[in-house]
Design a protein around this motif. Structure first.
Motif, short mmCIF file in Angstrom:
data_model
loop_
_atom_site.label_atom_id
_atom_site.label_comp_id
_atom_site.label_asym_id
_atom_site.label_seq_id
_atom_site.Cartn_x
_atom_site.Cartn_y
_atom_site.Cartn_z
N ALA A 105 0.87 4.21 -2.84
CA ALA A 105 0.71 5.62 -2.50
C ALA A 105 1.84 6.46 -3.09
O ALA A 105 1.63 7.62 -3.49
N ARG A 139 0.82 -1.21 0.00
CA ARG A 139 0.00 0.00 0.00
C ARG A 139 0.86 1.25 0.00
O ARG A 139 0.53 2.26 -0.64
N SER A 140 1.98 1.21 0.71
CA SER A 140 2.90 2.34 0.71
C SER A 140 3.48 2.58 -0.67
O SER A 140 3.59 3.73 -1.13
N SER A 172 1.09 7.52 -6.63
CA SER A 172 0.19 8.68 -6.69
C SER A 172 0.94 9.96 -6.33
O SER A 172 0.70 11.03 -6.91
N GLU A 173 1.84 9.85 -5.36
CA GLU A 173 2.61 11.04 -4.95
C GLU A 173 3.50 11.53 -6.10
O GLU A 173 3.57 12.74 -6.37
#
Length: 514
Positions: free
Chosen positions: A130, A126-127, A133-134
């Motif tokens: 993310a 999940r990290s 997306s960042e």
């Protein structure tokens, strides 16, 4: 300032980015001319926008292609392999069900839910998602809203004057109030693909993290299945020892009776007693080994060892036949192979990220807003102000730092490719090893079972001969020890065959698909 013409033959030397996109070389020269001429016409911000519009679309660095891998046409050890029906046993997601044990099925279901190593791997995935997306957010402008209210005063007897730019100036004594509300926007166009390569790197790393999660799940499931098989093996060996203890105790009683009537020697009694107690000691050791395996199973299932108790069960596990398929399928079925390949993709993207440092960075900015000394007049047309800006930054000298970073990125990519190829070779070797082991263990188990049957018959003959006075008790002891060892050996080989089946399923990737 006045524009200085740049000779055509020096353009590529002074601005190496002119050679990066040959199709856009003319647009680059036109854009640079627009900037220099625009500076003379006091319209540099708009020339900067023209520069950005003329240059968007370049993507430096090599595009990724999956590295070649040493794949053979077929598995050597699969020659003559005849899989049982159904032939899709290894294709099912719940691969452990091929062993036909309900307790094992229930335990494996807990792994995906409660195993903490899997929880950590899932959080890492999940990290990584993310982070994609960042990194993607950097493609878009950064917009901010600011507001302020300032009250200031000073000595003297003057007042406040509003300037044409919307600001205020205080002269003499009095109090000045200033209200300001504005938007700020900055954008760095991705002229050379640095951001896109960074996104590519993050996306590939996220895909590798997903494969790592699948690999962690498969490893935990495999470890639990192996521990469970070994625990059931110990249960069966304990059952054999208990049955043997009963027979040894009966033999000890008979020997003691024969000793009392003077038919047997004291040494026969001591031999029978020693044999019984040795077997009982082995049974105690099996209990200790089983407890350790039960604790390990509890931890894999995400439970405290004190909360999980597995009753001794019969030896009812079935040995499946696993179809190996084709070696090329490992590239999609093995999560560790997929992870290594995705990491090579991520490393390739970093080459483009580092090469983009050779080229200039363009930043565009805009700041509209309102500024007034009276809150009621803040949104009047006379209070509006704006500014546009563009800046270009190019590093002229860095003592070879950029060249070193590109070389480092290329070396990292080469390392990732070598790791990928080695992972493929290791996967092929594991499949070949387990295919050979499955075939040989089937033959070994058949021979071991035949040997156990013969040893049992020899034990009966030796006991009868001793009771008839045709042999001494040493022959009985040897025959009984041989029979017990043969029975335990057959169980251990059957357990190894099941464990090898688990290893083969894992080597083929379990039920996972890329």
């Amino acid at each position: 300032s006045r524009a200085v013409p740049l000779p055509r033959e020096r353009a590529g030397e002074e601005f190496p980015f002119l050679n990066s996109c040959p199709a856009k070389r003319g647009r680059w020269r036109g854009a640079i001319s627009a900037v220099t001429e625009g500076a003379q016409r006091r319209s540099a911000p708009f020339a900067g926008l023209a520069l950005a519009a003329g240059l968007c679309g370049c993507l430096v660095g090599p595009n990724y292609h999956r590295p070649s891998a040493p794949i053979s046409a077929t598995f050597k050890e699969a020659q003559g392999w005849v899989p049982a029906q159904p032939s899709d046993a290894a294709d099912r997601t719940d691969w452990w069900t091929v062993f036909g044990d309900p307790t094992l099925n229930a335990l494996e279901a807990k792994v995906a839910i409660s195993n903490q190593n899997l929880a950590a791997a899932e959080a890492a995935y999940r990290s990584a998602r993310a982070l994609v997306s960042e990194q993607r957010a950097a493609l878009f402008p950064l917009i901010s809203l600011t507001g302020s209210a300032t009250v200031s005063g000073g000595g003297g007897g003057g007042g406040t004057t509003t300037t044409a730019a919307g600001g205020t100036v205080t002269s003499g004594r009095g109090t000045q109030t200033d209200y300001r509300l504005g938007l700020g926007a900055t954008w760095e166009p991705d002229l050379w693909g640095r951001i896109r390569r960074t996104i590519e790197n993050a996306r590939a790393n996220a895909q590798a993290s997903k494969a790592d999660l699948a690999n962690a799940r498969l490893s935990a499931q495999m470890e639990l299945a192996v521990d469970y098989i070994q625990m059931r093996q110990l249960d069966e060996e304990k059952r054999l020892l208990d049955e043997t203890d009963t027979g040894y105790a009966r033999s000890l009683t008979i020997t003691q009776n024969r000793y009392r009537v003077g038919v047997a020697a004291k040494s026969d009694v001591l031999s029978a007693q020693s044999q019984l107690q040795t077997t009982q000691s082995q049974a105690v050791d099996l209990i200790q080994q089983r407890a350790r395996l039960e604790h390990a199973i509890a931890i894999l299932a995400g439970e405290a060892p004190a909360d999980l108790t597995l009753a001794a069960g019969p030896w009812a596990l079935e040995a499946p036949q696993i179809p190996p398929g084709l070696p090329s399928e490992l590239l999609q079925r093995r999560p560790d192979v997929a992870s290594a390949e995705r990491k090579a993709d991520a490393a390739n993207a970093l080459i483009g990220v580092q090469k983009s440092a050779y080229y200039p960075d363009l930043t565009l900015s805009a700041s509209p807003g309102f500024d007034a000394s009276n809150l009621a007049n803040l949104f009047n047309a006379s209070s509006f102000f704006w500014s546009l800006g563009a800046s270009v930054t190019e590093t002229l000298f860095d003592a070879g730092a950029r060249r070193a970073r590109v070389a480092e990125a290329r070396a990292t990519y080469d390392e990732a490719v070598a790791t990928y190829r080695q992972t493929v070779l290791t996967a092929l070797g594991q499949v070949e090893d387990n295919l050979a082991a499955q075939r040989m263990l089937s033959q070994e188990l058949s021979l071991s079972q035949s040997a156990s049957t013969a040893a049992d018959q020899n034990e009966v003959i030796a006991r009868n001969q001793y009771l008839a006075g045709q042999s001494d008790y040493t022959a009985v002891v040897v025959a009984q020890a041989t029979a017990l060892a043969a029975r335990r050996s057959a169980v251990q080989i059957a357990s190894t065959q099941l464990t090898t089946a688990v290893d083969l399923i894992a080597a083929l990737g379990g039920g996972w698909r890329a």
